[in-house]
Design a protein around this motif. Sequence first.
Motif, PDB file in Angstrom:
ATOM      1  N   SER A   1       0.828  -1.197   0.000  1.00 26.47           N
ATOM      2  CA  SER A   1       0.000   0.000   0.000  1.00 26.47           C
ATOM      3  C   SER A   1       0.862   1.246   0.000  1.00 26.47           C
ATOM      4  O   SER A   1       2.015   1.233   0.415  1.00 26.47           O
TER       5      SER A   1
ATOM      6  N   ALA B   1       0.230   3.640   1.877  1.00 27.83           N
ATOM      7  CA  ALA B   1       0.244   4.114   3.253  1.00 27.83           C
ATOM      8  C   ALA B   1       1.555   3.699   3.899  1.00 27.83           C
ATOM      9  O   ALA B   1       2.081   2.629   3.621  1.00 27.83           O
TER      10      ALA B   1
ATOM     11  N   THR C   1       4.022   3.078  10.600  1.00 24.96           N
ATOM     12  CA  THR C   1       3.153   3.617  11.639  1.00 24.96           C
ATOM     13  C   THR C   1       2.359   2.495  12.283  1.00 24.96           C
ATOM     14  O   THR C   1       2.075   1.480  11.664  1.00 24.96           O
TER      15      THR C   1
ATOM     16  N   SER D   1      -0.729   2.562  13.060  1.00 22.31           N
ATOM     17  CA  SER D   1      -2.082   2.476  12.526  1.00 22.31           C
ATOM     18  C   SER D   1      -2.152   1.698  11.221  1.00 22.31           C
ATOM     19  O   SER D   1      -3.218   1.284  10.812  1.00 22.31           O
ATOM     20  N   ASN D   2      -1.039   1.467  10.568  1.00 26.56           N
ATOM     21  CA  ASN D   2      -1.046   0.750   9.291  1.00 26.56           C
ATOM     22  C   ASN D   2      -0.080  -0.429   9.292  1.00 26.56           C
ATOM     23  O   ASN D   2       0.581  -0.709   8.309  1.00 26.56           O
TER      24      ASN D   2
ATOM     25  N   TYR E   1     -10.817  -0.122   8.213  1.00 24.20           N
ATOM     26  CA  TYR E   1      -9.980   0.569   7.240  1.00 24.20           C
ATOM     27  C   TYR E   1     -10.834   1.254   6.176  1.00 24.20           C
ATOM     28  O   TYR E   1     -11.788   0.669   5.676  1.00 24.20           O
ATOM     29  N   ARG E   2     -10.457   2.473   5.850  1.00 22.56           N
ATOM     30  CA  ARG E   2     -10.997   3.139   4.662  1.00 22.56           C
ATOM     31  C   ARG E   2     -10.045   2.767   3.543  1.00 22.56           C
ATOM     32  O   ARG E   2      -8.835   2.746   3.731  1.00 22.56           O
TER      33      ARG E   2
ATOM     34  N   THR F   1      -4.940   2.179  -2.109  1.00 22.71           N
ATOM     35  CA  THR F   1      -4.442   2.688  -0.832  1.00 22.71           C
ATOM     36  C   THR F   1      -5.442   2.357   0.265  1.00 22.71           C
ATOM     37  O   THR F   1      -6.596   2.061   0.001  1.00 22.71           O
ATOM     38  N   TYR F   2      -4.992   2.399   1.491  1.00 23.67           N
ATOM     39  CA  TYR F   2      -5.850   2.182   2.639  1.00 23.67           C
ATOM     40  C   TYR F   2      -5.360   3.050   3.792  1.00 23.67           C
ATOM     41  O   TYR F   2      -4.220   3.521   3.794  1.00 23.67           O
ATOM     42  N   LYS F   3      -6.254   3.251   4.755  1.00 30.71           N
ATOM     43  CA  LYS F   3      -5.895   4.024   5.942  1.00 30.71           C
ATOM     44  C   LYS F   3      -6.717   3.502   7.113  1.00 30.71           C
ATOM     45  O   LYS F   3      -7.919   3.286   6.982  1.00 30.71           O
ATOM     46  N   SER F   4      -6.083   3.312   8.239  1.00 35.25           N
ATOM     47  CA  SER F   4      -6.780   2.857   9.427  1.00 35.25           C
ATOM     48  C   SER F   4      -7.726   3.952   9.906  1.00 35.25           C
ATOM     49  O   SER F   4      -7.326   5.102  10.069  1.00 35.25           O
ATOM     50  N   ALA F   5      -8.984   3.582  10.125  1.00 35.07           N
ATOM     51  CA  ALA F   5      -9.969   4.537  10.633  1.00 35.07           C
ATOM     52  C   ALA F   5     -10.178   4.347  12.138  1.00 35.07           C
ATOM     53  O   ALA F   5     -10.219   5.311  12.886  1.00 35.07           O
TER      54      ALA F   5
END
Length: 181
Positions: free
Chosen positions: A14, A16, A20, A22-23, A53-54, A85-89
């Motif tokens: 990803s 991202a 971090t 969160s990911n 995840y978003r 891509t992804y992101k932790s929500a």
Amino acid sequence: VSTFVPFAQSMSTSKAPLSTDSNRLFSSSINMSRFFYMDNFVMISCKNSIHMYRFKLPNSTGESRKKTTSSSSAETLSSINSEGTYKSAHFWSLTSQSVSTFACINSVNSKLVIAAGSDKKLYILDANNGSITRTISAKHDTAVHHISIPQPSAHVQLPVAAYNIFATAAKDNCVLLWDLR
């Protein structure tokens, strides 16, 4: 994609940042996954936690579209893995050893997620603020293995009060009906 394992593995490629918290990659196998909030999020359970995840899949217009229509399904999947891509929500850690199951409504805008743990407890999660709003001791003799919540359809809308009701099943040969009000 018919299985979520490639999606989880694709997180390593990803855009991202992987360094971090969160990911980060999952440290254990993924137990379940569900789409949530009209396909805007994916919910994934691993050990005693639920991750929200978003995600954003690559654009299928213009140059990318030409590339994917003439390519094999393996190349298309590879494109999604490398360009998505992804992101932790949100992230919820339950007090149980593992998440046995969880349920959420995908077809309407709902903030409710209901999870069951190996400790015979039900966890009511709020996806708006990432909190555990309520913990309920389930009346089953064994851990809950299935949660069923009302699912609206395009043909029939349910009354608002119907979304407060859900059912649980366990290997104790019992189905229980719950009301959150």
